[in-house]
Design an enzyme around this catalytic site. Sequence first.
Site, mmCIF file in Angstrom:
data_model
loop_
_atom_site.group_PDB
_atom_site.id
_atom_site.type_symbol
_atom_site.label_atom_id
_atom_site.label_comp_id
_atom_site.label_asym_id
_atom_site.label_seq_id
_atom_site.Cartn_x
_atom_site.Cartn_y
_atom_site.Cartn_z
ATOM 1 N N ASN A 164 0.790 -1.243 0.000
ATOM 2 C CA ASN A 164 0.000 0.000 0.000
ATOM 3 C C ASN A 164 0.818 1.286 0.000
ATOM 4 O OD1 ASN A 164 0.538 -0.851 2.692
ATOM 5 N ND2 ASN A 164 -0.911 0.658 3.429
ATOM 6 N N GLY A 196 2.936 -5.484 7.305
ATOM 7 C CA GLY A 196 1.932 -6.223 6.539
ATOM 8 C C GLY A 196 0.782 -6.634 7.438
ATOM 9 N N THR A 240 0.003 -12.799 8.416
ATOM 10 C CA THR A 240 1.384 -13.021 7.938
ATOM 11 C C THR A 240 2.357 -12.750 9.076
ATOM 12 O OG1 THR A 240 0.602 -12.007 5.886
ATOM 13 C CG2 THR A 240 2.914 -12.570 5.973
ATOM 14 N N GLY A 241 2.104 -11.689 9.821
ATOM 15 C CA GLY A 241 2.984 -11.327 10.939
ATOM 16 C C GLY A 241 3.067 -12.450 11.958
ATOM 17 N N GLU A 255 4.972 -4.107 12.015
ATOM 18 C CA GLU A 255 4.013 -3.014 11.784
ATOM 19 C C GLU A 255 2.816 -3.631 11.096
ATOM 20 O OE1 GLU A 255 4.349 0.090 12.739
ATOM 21 O OE2 GLU A 255 6.388 -0.110 13.469
ATOM 22 N N CYS A 311 -3.051 1.592 6.826
ATOM 23 C CA CYS A 311 -3.095 0.916 8.146
ATOM 24 C C CYS A 311 -3.677 1.790 9.238
ATOM 25 C CB CYS A 311 -1.698 0.439 8.527
ATOM 26 S SG CYS A 311 -0.494 1.760 8.569
#
Length: 481
Positions: free
Chosen positions: A156, A232, A236-237, A252, A286
């Site tokens: 993004n 992301g 996924t994190g 983040e 975000c």
Amino acid sequence: MKMQMVGQKMLIGGEWIGRENKIEVRNPQDNRLIDTVPAASKEDMLYTIESARQGAEISANLATHERMRILNKAASLILDRSESFARTIALEGSKTIREARKEVKRCAETLKLSAEEARRIHGETIPFDQTAGNEQRVGYYYRFPVGVVAAITPFNDPLNLVAHKVGPAIASGNAIIVKPATLTPLSAIELAKVFVEAGLPKKVLSVITGKGSEIGDTLIESKDVRMISFTGGLETGEDIAKKAGIKKIAMELGSNSPTIILNDANLEQAVDATVSGAFSAAGQNCIGVQRVYIEEGIYDHFIGQFVERTKQYKVGDKLSENTDVGPMIAEKEAIRVEQWVEEAVRYGANIVAGGKRDGAFYEPTVLTNVPEECRLAREEIFGPVVLLYPVRSLNEAIERSNQVNYGLQAGIFTTAIDQAFAAIQQLGVGGIMINDSSDFRIDAMPFGGIKGSGLGREGVKYSIEEMTEPKVVCFKLNSSQ
Ligand code: NAP
């Protein structure tokens, strides 16, 4: 506005490398092919890590003035080519050209800040004589680079979020491997070209292109990688955190940020800021505004103005100067948003503006009465949809704001200092904006969240702290002197 398709290469170990296997980069607006990048293999990733290990030694030995020179030169090259960078961002991603220009300016600012912060990486003396028996000891700590940083970045903000990792890594004497989002790798490659031109020694920066699901584990699990700096999604994190082993991680992640509007707020300001906070970058932001809690006394009036302002937003070709909202990053994402809105409507929500999809485009959409059990109320929508709720009091707004597994940023509009302080103390977030929406950030502030929104902080100075370790030095003096 066309870009010449050249078949891009990736930068590994200081060389530009192509591969037979390619990934197509397409414009989400019309699915046209923009360019290709190599699809790296696991072997490519292992080679990249090995060369970054050598790069870490080179980087650690670069004098501070040289790091500063390279970072400032890269910033000025970006400004010289700002329109070309903006076009790349706007073509491969989903930002409008006007939004893309802002990102380019911020990227140059991030690199200049990194150059400035390079001269401020220092430690402190330690008064060892505070514990009895240590009167003859003196010393200090200083900060040293972790070595190899892996940067995994989202689609993004395909330029500035890469710069937020590359700038601090170079400033602090690390080597860095960037694995950009597969949908938007071109901005990161352009950034790497600028660093090569600015004279960054080989092997300090690599940009490797390939799918995270295919080459990600090799990077994440490597013992030679000493820090993962990830931006992301939460899922996924979490996956990365489980696999990383003993190394530093900075995360983040996303959010579904709240903004609170109290009866005494300046309504015009509040409407402008929340509408723009909800729909900038087609809601793929975000810190974008997802939930707005409005005190009952002004609720009806606020909704009227909010809907009127929303309807003024022009959706369309992201390369047109008049467009306010471009497409989402992919049609499948717009379909996901459509499904979440449909689910909310089945649960009893009302659509008061928008609600229609056309390919990858989703209209700026305003919903009321969204029940708490809907995905829209609990999860991150990451699309141009905002939920408006009436609340009886600030306490209720705070309680409902906190009832999610995210905590990145929040906003509150009020002119009463005691109400602002109550919100500051009680909202569970990493940043709170008074008389602004959650969607405010400068690149020099500590930025990050709590709970499912992440770990650690970005914002150049704070990233440098995360990318360095303190080393203690203690001299035991000869007591006979
Ligand atoms: P994503 O799907 O989580 O992907 C982010 C990056 O992770 C991409 O480079 C992706 O590569 C990579 N990746 C995916 N699976 C991986 C794996 N198994 N191993 C290693 N890497 C892997 O996120 P996104 O859709 O690009 O971005 C949107 C999310 O980012 C939102 O949740 C948003 O809130 C968050 N975000 C947070 C901030 C912040 O500063 N807090 C800023 C911007 C965005 P591929 O592209 O190859 O899959």
